[in-house]
Scaffold this active site. Sequence first.
Site, mmCIF file in Angstrom:
data_model
loop_
_atom_site.group_PDB
_atom_site.id
_atom_site.type_symbol
_atom_site.label_atom_id
_atom_site.label_comp_id
_atom_site.label_asym_id
_atom_site.label_seq_id
_atom_site.Cartn_x
_atom_site.Cartn_y
_atom_site.Cartn_z
ATOM 1 C CB THR A 184 -9.129 -18.328 16.343
ATOM 2 O OG1 THR A 184 -8.398 -18.177 17.567
ATOM 3 C CG2 THR A 184 -10.262 -19.319 16.538
ATOM 4 C CD GLU A 185 -3.249 -16.952 13.979
ATOM 5 O OE1 GLU A 185 -3.024 -15.906 14.631
ATOM 6 O OE2 GLU A 185 -2.530 -17.966 14.060
ATOM 7 C CB VAL A 186 -8.038 -12.267 17.223
ATOM 8 C CG1 VAL A 186 -8.418 -10.844 17.569
ATOM 9 C CG2 VAL A 186 -9.222 -13.192 17.407
#
Length: 286
Positions: free
Chosen positions: A251-253
């Site tokens: 994931t990349e927030v």
Amino acid sequence: MWRSRQTKHRDFRDDVLSAIDALRDRFDVSEYGSLDYDGERFPLLAVRSRGWQDGLPVMLVTGGVHGYETSGVHGALQFVREHGNDHAGQANLLVVPCVSPWAYERIHRWNPDAIDPNRNFREGSPSGEAAALVALLAPLRGRVLMHIDLHETTDSDESEFRPALAARDGKAYEPGEIPDGFYLVDDTANPQPEFQQAIIDAVAKVTHIAPADANGEIIGSPMVAPGVIEYALKELGLCAGITGARYTTTTEVYPDSPRATPQQCNDAQVAAVRAAIAYALAHPAG
């Protein structure tokens, strides 16, 4: 000289160890290693399902591989606290909330040796953080059904860490573009588009999904589906490539967006983990 300029901004024990201690009444907590940097010891802790059953698939969640990516750590802890027992009896849960505690305290990407753990997940790794996690997971090879690795892409990637990387390696710095929103990194060698889409759909209810740039890319990689790019996880030594799980994602927030609060970032990580586990349980054979 670089290391002498790194200062402690927050406390791993107060922020992370205390939160893990609060989980001990419901989960098994184990120390899978420790790091000693300049005389300071950092225990490495893993949280497991109580009543682990060898016949069940393993769902693996890792956070804090890059210590400065705050929601990776606190999203993992929030998930365990709020939803860690949602699938008791269906799957074994293993969560490593903070792979890189020294970097967590210094809000940094590297360890004290200026090594990025997330390019060094392999046997004989020069990163103590990566080597310890590889050793923890080695007995589970072939049993991990899903591995989700929780990260952030921040403005400091472009303002600080990529220039530092170029300086460390003696290369020219080439400016890039930070995407505004959440995105995922699938595995080039084992793409699972439906799995990624299920996560994107869940996270879109919490925060916005990153669009492609003018070149149809996100951080220099072609967008293969809305909010999804692909990397060669194992070849690049990335955390999500350790186990050879059927379902993997990173994931990349984007915490620096004016459209996202710190709590939204944590909630996005939780939504991603929940969707990943639900999809894997519903599609165990791919």
